[in-house]
Scaffold this active site. Structure first.
Site, PDB file in Angstrom:
ATOM      1  CB  SER A   1      -0.913  -0.005   1.226  1.00  0.00           C
ATOM      2  OG  SER A   1      -1.861   1.035   1.158  1.00  0.00           O
ATOM      3  CD  GLU A   2      -0.766   3.307  -3.710  1.00  0.00           C
ATOM      4  OE1 GLU A   2      -1.467   4.041  -4.427  1.00  0.00           O
ATOM      5  OE2 GLU A   2      -1.218   2.322  -3.097  1.00  0.00           O
ATOM      6  CG  ASN A   3      -0.991   3.912   3.400  1.00  0.00           C
ATOM      7  OD1 ASN A   3      -1.093   2.969   2.625  1.00  0.00           O
ATOM      8  ND2 ASN A   3      -1.478   3.865   4.620  1.00  0.00           N
ATOM      9  N   GLY A   4       2.688   3.243   2.896  1.00  0.00           N
ATOM     10  CA  GLY A   4       3.794   2.748   3.703  1.00  0.00           C
ATOM     11  C   GLY A   4       3.574   1.426   4.383  1.00  0.00           C
TER      12      GLY A   4
ATOM     13  CB  SER B   1       5.903   3.666   0.309  1.00  0.00           C
ATOM     14  OG  SER B   1       4.873   2.981  -0.370  1.00  0.00           O
TER      15      SER B   1
END
Length: 519
Positions: free
Chosen positions: A343-346, A385
């Site tokens: 997930s791109e938010n980390g 990320s």
């Protein structure tokens, strides 16, 4: 790094202004003078004023410095430039500064569901510099690291590179008042890149779970996101924390942000809201519900698409699934297939939605939904990320689209003058060189085809799609010939229907078309 001659001696006032840390005449308490009595005191120490440039951490409502935002809202400061991934929601997060008209310009990647953000932008009340999410994170990291510019493949061939995309509309909307600046492009080792400038700011507002009195920070769950990058890149950074402990109580290996980046600490415990509470159903509940309710035609169509998409996921892959329909593909993994969802938010190793009562505001996915972790999961900052994305360490991306062209061009982030959601992390994901699969309805709600000879909307990526899965068919993209290859048809769909509803040039696969497969 090599920079063309025209950039070698360029003076960059905003960058050099923030190159050194700002020392306030207002000292706090604690052995290092960083602990402030209130957010008001910390803001006063920061020197924030009208026209300041703020770097604000958070992703959605996760990890936002809400106490500092509320304190800032009570001041007479206005005309702010704010750098943040998004702008909260209408009545929470940075959204309250929009409501009070304190923000002149937003530099962000995502508008999302913030109706006031979209309204102010489209009517010319607000300047908005939309920036790909990974580029935004790296621009902040670079600024904090003293790097004035860098090259990235993200957004090559798009409106971000070309410039002229609306930053500000004239009052009332319609015509463009201020357009975006074009980016310089270069080729390295046969691959195209554009140059992006580092970002620095006057004041950083970030949120952490715990700090020691020196300012070393620890974050909980996915609340880390953009906070480390904002801390690095500001002249004066205020960390809003839930707990302050003495130096030595945090283990060195547990420190996520070193105190060298922090100028002021404020202990506050402000309510943490969840943008999208999303739960798994307890065992047995789903079966009972399914027996009572017949799936809608839309649900069946979406299931057909995601079941086919799930077959593209192979054992051991690192996978990014876009917001919405693509996320559902993980529900239909074939037997024996295990993947790591990123997930791109980390977050790498994203688990299922939590059971009711087990959700936490500090653990969300890129769609702002509550999630869980799995054994082997890891959590990191936004810049890391996107380092794993940009560095092609993610094997496959599945995402939605507004339009796809026969040569693999993709458009999925904006309808100029009408709908502005922002590109989020999509431009970064599709430009990293990994496999890109698009899942979407073949036609719009009005019956217009979305599989075109050429995209009419601003591009997310140029020539980057490898496969298109719709409710009617599956196409592979032959990038060498600039055309699609029809490989599968859904049950009941005829060639006449595909010809009628497809504007793109395509050919039938050698050996003929197969029935659409499903996991």
């Amino acid at each position: 790094f090599f920079f063309p001659k025209m950039f070698r001696h360029t003076k960059v006032p905003l960058f050099t202004r923030a190159a050194s840390r700002y020392f306030s005449a207002i000292a706090g308490t604690g052995p290092y003078g960083k602990v402030m009595a209130s957010a008001d005191e910390a803001l006063k120490a920061s020197g924030v004023e009208s026209g300041s440039k703020l770097l604000v951490g958070g992703f959605g409502l996760c990890g936002i410095p809400m106490g500092c935002i509320q304190a800032l809202d009570k001041t007479d400061v206005k005309g702010l430039t704010v750098v943040s991934n998004n702008c909260g929601v209408d009545d929470w997060g940075l959204g309250i500064l929009l409501q009070s008209k304190k923000i002149k310009r937003m530099i962000s990647s995502y508008v999302g569901e913030n109706a006031e953000f979209e309204r102010q932008y489209l009517t010319g009340e607000l300047e908005v510099e939309l920036t790909p999410q990974g580029t935004l994170a790296e621009r902040l990291r670079a600024g904090g690291a003293g790097i004035p510019a860098f090259y990235t493949p993200t957004a090559y061939g798009t409106a971000i590179m070309d410039g002229g995309f609306p930053v500000k509309y004239v009052s009332g909307g319609g015509d463009v008042d201020i357009g975006s600046e074009p980016r310089e492009s270069r080729e390295f080792d046969g691959r195209n890149y554009i140059m992006e400038r580092g970002i620095t700011g006057d004041v950083g507002l970030i949120k952490a779970n715990k700090a020691d009195t020196y300012g070393n920070l620890y974050f909980n769950g996915t609340s880390r996101n953009f906070n480390p990058e904002c801390a690095m890149a500001a002249k004066f950074t205020i960390a809003e924390v839930e707990e302050i402990v003495e130096v030595g109580e945090l283990k060195p290996e547990d420190i996520h942000v070193p105190g060298v980046y922090i100028n002021a600490l404020v202990k506050m415990n402000v309510e943490k809201k969840i943008e999208r509470v999303t739960n798994s159903k307890p065992e047995g509940a789903s079966a009972a519900a399914a027996s009572d309710k017949k799936p809608s035609e839309t649900a069946l169509r979406r299931e057909r698409i995601v079941r086919r998409a799930a077959l593209e996921l192979k054992n051991g892959m690192n996978v990014n699934l876009g917001i919405g329909m693509p996320t559902l593909a993980s529900n239909y993994l074939p037997d024996g297939v295990k993947v790591m969802l990123q997930s791109e938010n980390g977050l790498l190793g994203m688990g299922p939605y939590p059971l009711p009562g087990h959700e936490h505001p500090d653990l969300i996915n890129a769609g702002k939904e509550t999630v869980s972790t799995l054994p082997g999961s890891s959590i990191f900052s936004s810049s890391e990320s996107f380092a794993m994305i940009r560095g092609s360490h993610i094997d496959i991306t599945i995402l939605g689209a507004l339009e796809v062209a026969e040569n693999g061009d993709l458009a999925n982030w904006v309808i100029p003058g009408k709908m502005v959601k922002g590109m989020g992390g999509a431009m970064d994901l599709v430009s990293c060189g990994s496999r890109v699969v698009v899942t979407m309805d073949h036609c719009s709600k009005k019956g217009a085809t979305k599989v075109l000879s050429e995209c009419s909307l601003p591009l997310t990526g140029k020539g980057i799609v490898d496969m298109i899965i719709t409710d009617l068919a599956v196409f592979e993209v032959d990038k060498a010939k600039g055309e699609l290859v029809l490989i599968e048809l859904a049950e009941g769909v005829t060639m006449d229907e595909i010809n009628e509803k497809t504007a793109a040039k395509f050919r039938v696969a050698e050996g003929g078309v197969k029935p659409m497969q499903a996991a």
